[in-house]
Design an enzyme around this catalytic site. Structure first.
Site: not given
Length: 511
Positions: A255, A406, A457
């Site tokens: 981030h 995002d 994932q």
């Protein structure tokens, strides 16, 4: 994973200055400008000097928190270029600045002069932008500009403050939001036609661009979409806004400002790819792009679950309700509350209320705790017949779009997306390590002893990404080919990777 630099320890860099060994120490929270100032202090020169580092082989070394750590035997040499201290050659500009500076210091009449001073500053900055003047070469004028702004801000009863309190351990130290370096100190790049077109594609490789280049690419997006004209932005204010945004993203593994750029570039690509200009006004496109730019401001690298379990200042302040997303919104509007950075300064009060309401709505939508709620509502609107004239339908479409952007990394080519997985896992592992140390609950998907790249994932792509993008693709069919196909290919690659890992483990167990 990572680059070998510990994110939890101070970083020591060894220097060789005129044959004398020195060293500087800084933390991972320092920005490039902070490190630059340490280097100039070590060299005993003006902080406005230009500094270049070279390793023992003569290769240039980037001045950043992730610069390679060295030792005394491999100390970096410093090249210093003195700043240009020449007098400004524009007598009219200098005269105006001198006049304003004199007036500002007299009889505390700042409030009466405020409108005139701001107007003159804007006019001068627009002239500098239009005529290609470089303020970094007009040192005296730049200092006077900054002095005037400081006097103006000192006169305001509601100083813009910034609270850096989102860290794993609450830090309530406040400071006014300012950019740490002067805007013209980063160069203006000329973008090729190939780059301009490539920037609109979901395949854009975000790893090839350094910080200043990303700033210029973001600036280009605002100009190319026509947002500068739509909002009557001062171009220099836009530069300062983006620079301040960049410097209020922390140096987290994931981030960070590159993630901000990644999300903003995908939103910019979506605008062009889906033809959002046909269903949205330029005013609303500006809100979408700005929300993407600001959506993770001052993210501490520890998620909402940690904030709540650790009872941080943020969790207490926002009553455990989306503490990080509420903080991102607050920081965004503290930045915009500073006249130096307010790109919306020339809109009406009613328009600003709309901008604020919608940006808050979009940033709050990025809280993954609200993912099912938002997606189910959006899907129900699609099933009932999506209405582009219904404000509520458009709000949910916009929330779905920023959510797509995002978490869009797996839409990109594997060589672009896979490093992001490494970055995210590093951030996850940092959090679970801390949670274990503090005796807090920790998520299995963050545990370095249990998680693998494919296990992290596969479920996320299958149960989060694909359903979300499938819903948006029902409205914009173009996304099927350029986003859903890559997502399904990524899912297959990770499933193949998992099968290979399991086969290898089974083979080892049989030996």
């Amino acid at each position: 994973m990572g680059n070998g630099v510990s994110y939890n320890k101070a970083i020591t860099i060894h220097l060789s200055i005129n044959g004398t060994k020195q060293k500087i120490v800084f933390s991972r929270h320092c920005g490039s400008r902070d490190i630059h100032d340490l280097l100039t202090a070590a060299a005993g020169v003006s902080r406005w000097s230009k500094v270049t580092l070279r390793d023992i082989n003569g290769a240039l070394v980037s001045i950043s928190p992730t610069m390679p750590v060295n030792n005394e035997d491999t100390a970096y040499s410093i090249d210093v270029q003195a700043p240009n201290n020449g007098e400004a050659n524009d007598e009219v500009l200098h005269g105006v600045l001198s006049h304003v500076a004199d007036q500002v210091t007299k009889a505390f009449r700042i409030n009466e002069m405020k409108e005139e001073v701001v107007s003159r500053l804007n006019a001068m900055e627009k002239r500098m932008e239009r005529e290609g003047m470089k303020a970094i070469e007009i040192d005296k004028c730049r200092k006077e500009l900054n002095y005037i702004r400081e006097e103006l801000f000192a006169a305001k009863s509601h100083h813009a403050k910034f609270c850096k309190c989102a860290g794993p351990i609450a830090d309530s130290t406040e400071k006014r939001i300012v950019a740490k370096r002067d805007v013209p100190s980063y160069p203006k790049y000329t973008l090729s036609n190939e780059t301009i077109e490539y920037l609109k594609k979901p395949t854009f490789d975000i790893w090839h661009w350094e910080s200043n280049e990303m700033l210029c690419l973001l600036e280009h997006m605002y100009h190319e979409l026509g947002l500068v004209e739509e909002y009557n932005m001062n171009p220099m204010t836009l530069k300062r806004f983006l620079l301040c945004v960049q410097e209020n993203y922390r140096n987290n593994p994931f981030h960070n400002f590159r993630h901000c750029f990644c999300v903003s570039q995908m939103m910019y690509g979506m605008i062009h790819l889906c033809g959002l200009q046909k269903i949205h006004s330029l005013f609303d496109l500006g809100i979408l792009l700005t929300a993407a730019v600001c959506h993770d401001l001052d993210h501490p690298g520890f998620n909402n679950t940690y904030q709540i379990n650790a009872r941080t200042e943020l969790a207490i302040r926002y009553n455990d309700v989306s503490p990080l997303e509420n903080h991102h919104c607050a920081v965004a509007f503290k930045i915009l509350g500073n006249p130096e950075f307010n790109i919306f300064a020339n809109v009406t009060s009613e328009q600003f209320r709309t901008i604020r309401q919608k940006i808050i709505m979009l940033i709050l939508a990025t809280d993954m705790a609200r993912h099912s709620e938002i997606l189910e509502k959006f899907k129900s609107q699609i099933n009932a017949g999506f209405n582009f004239k219904d404000p509520e339908h458009l709000n949910y479409l916009n929330m779905a779009l920023i959510k797509c952007c995002d978490i869009s990394n797996e839409v990109r080519p594997m060589e672009v997306s896979e490093p992001w997985v490494d970055c995210l896992l590093e951030e996850y592992f940092n959090q679970s390590d801390r949670e274990k140390m503090e005796g807090l609950p920790y998520a299995p998907f963050m545990d370095r002893d249990k998680v693998t790249k494919p296990s992290a994932q596969i479920g996320f792509i299958k149960f989060v990404l694909i359903p979300l993008f499938e819903s948006v693709a029902q409205i914009f069919d173009v996304l099927n080919e350029c986003m859903l196909v890559p997502l399904k290919e990524a899912l297959q690659k990770y499933e193949d990777m998992k099968d290979a890992e399991e086969a290898k483990t089974k083979k080892s167990a049989m030996k």
